[in-house]
Design a protein around this motif. Structure first.
Motif, short mmCIF file in Angstrom:
data_model
loop_
_atom_site.label_atom_id
_atom_site.label_comp_id
_atom_site.label_asym_id
_atom_site.label_seq_id
_atom_site.Cartn_x
_atom_site.Cartn_y
_atom_site.Cartn_z
N HIS A 145 -12.43 4.10 -9.79
CA HIS A 145 -12.37 4.72 -8.54
C HIS A 145 -11.00 5.64 -8.22
N LEU A 146 -10.17 5.30 -9.01
CA LEU A 146 -8.81 6.00 -8.70
C LEU A 146 -8.69 7.16 -9.86
N ASN A 147 -9.61 7.15 -10.79
CA ASN A 147 -9.58 8.23 -12.00
C ASN A 147 -8.35 7.99 -12.68
N VAL A 148 -8.02 6.71 -12.73
CA VAL A 148 -7.08 6.31 -13.99
C VAL A 148 -7.34 5.32 -15.00
N SER A 149 -6.64 5.07 -15.88
CA SER A 149 -7.19 4.10 -16.95
C SER A 149 -6.93 2.63 -16.50
N PRO A 150 -7.75 1.54 -16.84
CA PRO A 150 -7.61 0.29 -16.51
C PRO A 150 -6.10 -0.14 -17.21
N GLY A 151 -5.46 0.44 -18.21
CA GLY A 151 -4.37 0.07 -18.65
C GLY A 151 -3.21 0.34 -17.62
N LEU A 152 -3.42 1.69 -17.07
CA LEU A 152 -2.37 1.91 -15.95
C LEU A 152 -2.43 1.18 -14.69
N PRO B 152 2.86 4.06 -9.09
CA PRO B 152 1.86 5.23 -9.00
C PRO B 152 2.67 6.34 -8.18
N GLY B 153 2.33 7.54 -8.33
CA GLY B 153 2.72 8.70 -8.09
C GLY B 153 1.57 9.87 -7.53
N GLY B 154 2.22 10.63 -6.73
CA GLY B 154 1.49 11.98 -6.53
C GLY B 154 -0.01 11.63 -6.18
N PRO B 155 -1.16 12.09 -6.84
CA PRO B 155 -2.40 11.90 -6.15
C PRO B 155 -2.79 10.34 -6.31
N SER B 156 -2.22 9.77 -7.19
CA SER B 156 -2.51 8.31 -7.31
C SER B 156 -1.89 7.46 -6.11
N ALA B 157 -0.77 7.65 -5.92
CA ALA B 157 -0.13 6.99 -4.40
C ALA B 157 -0.91 7.37 -3.13
N LYS B 158 -1.61 8.65 -3.18
CA LYS B 158 -2.42 8.83 -2.09
C LYS B 158 -3.42 8.30 -1.91
N ALA C 102 -12.28 -6.87 -4.20
CA ALA C 102 -13.11 -7.70 -5.14
C ALA C 102 -13.54 -6.89 -6.54
N ALA C 103 -12.38 -6.12 -6.85
CA ALA C 103 -12.69 -5.25 -8.04
C ALA C 103 -11.93 -5.65 -9.04
N SER C 104 -12.34 -5.39 -10.36
CA SER C 104 -11.62 -5.65 -11.53
C SER C 104 -10.96 -4.44 -11.81
N GLN C 105 -9.67 -4.55 -12.67
CA GLN C 105 -9.00 -3.44 -12.98
C GLN C 105 -9.78 -2.29 -13.51
N THR C 106 -10.92 -2.58 -14.31
CA THR C 106 -11.73 -1.44 -14.68
C THR C 106 -12.26 -0.52 -13.50
N VAL C 107 -13.05 -1.43 -12.73
CA VAL C 107 -13.74 -0.81 -11.56
C VAL C 107 -12.72 -0.07 -10.68
N PHE C 108 -11.68 -0.68 -10.38
CA PHE C 108 -10.58 -0.14 -9.53
C PHE C 108 -10.18 1.11 -10.17
#
Length: 111
Positions: free
Chosen positions: A73-80, A91-97, A64-70
């Protein structure tokens, strides 16, 4: 394993977790090379399964998270996050984990 070096890692078995911890201790003491440690990582750690764009979107919506909130939490941009969900990027590396962690334990695990 509850050791700080092993936090968030998933092992194939408890025996593999113990072997990896011993190898990491030897690496910390510079008794084995980085290459050998990488081989232990490959042997002991459960590989991260790539997620499809649909799986990423379903995971986010299930939390129940928007792209911005998600993204925060993942320390990436909403655009990504949007590009992952459209299949424009993977997603790769730390994002995939982190995605695997969220899938296993929920978004609060990375909050």
């Amino acid at each position: 394993m509850t050791d700080a070096n092993n936090a968030g890692k998933q092992y194939k078995s408890e025996v593999m977790a113990q072997m990896h911890a011993a190898a990491q201790d030897m690496r910390d003491l510079d008794l084995i090379s980085k290459k050998t440690m990488a081989e232990f990582d490959e042997l002991c750690l459960t590989p991260i399964k790539a997620m499809t764009p649909e799986e990423i979107r379903e995971l986010r919506l299930g939390e129940a998270a928007s792209q911005t909130v998600f993204a925060r939490h993942l320390n990436v941009s909403p655009g990504l996050v949007s590009k992952w969900e459209r299949g424009e990027k993977r997603p790769g590396g730390p994002s995939a984990k982190l995605l695997a962690l969220v899938k296993a334990k929920g978004l609060d695990a990375v909050a």
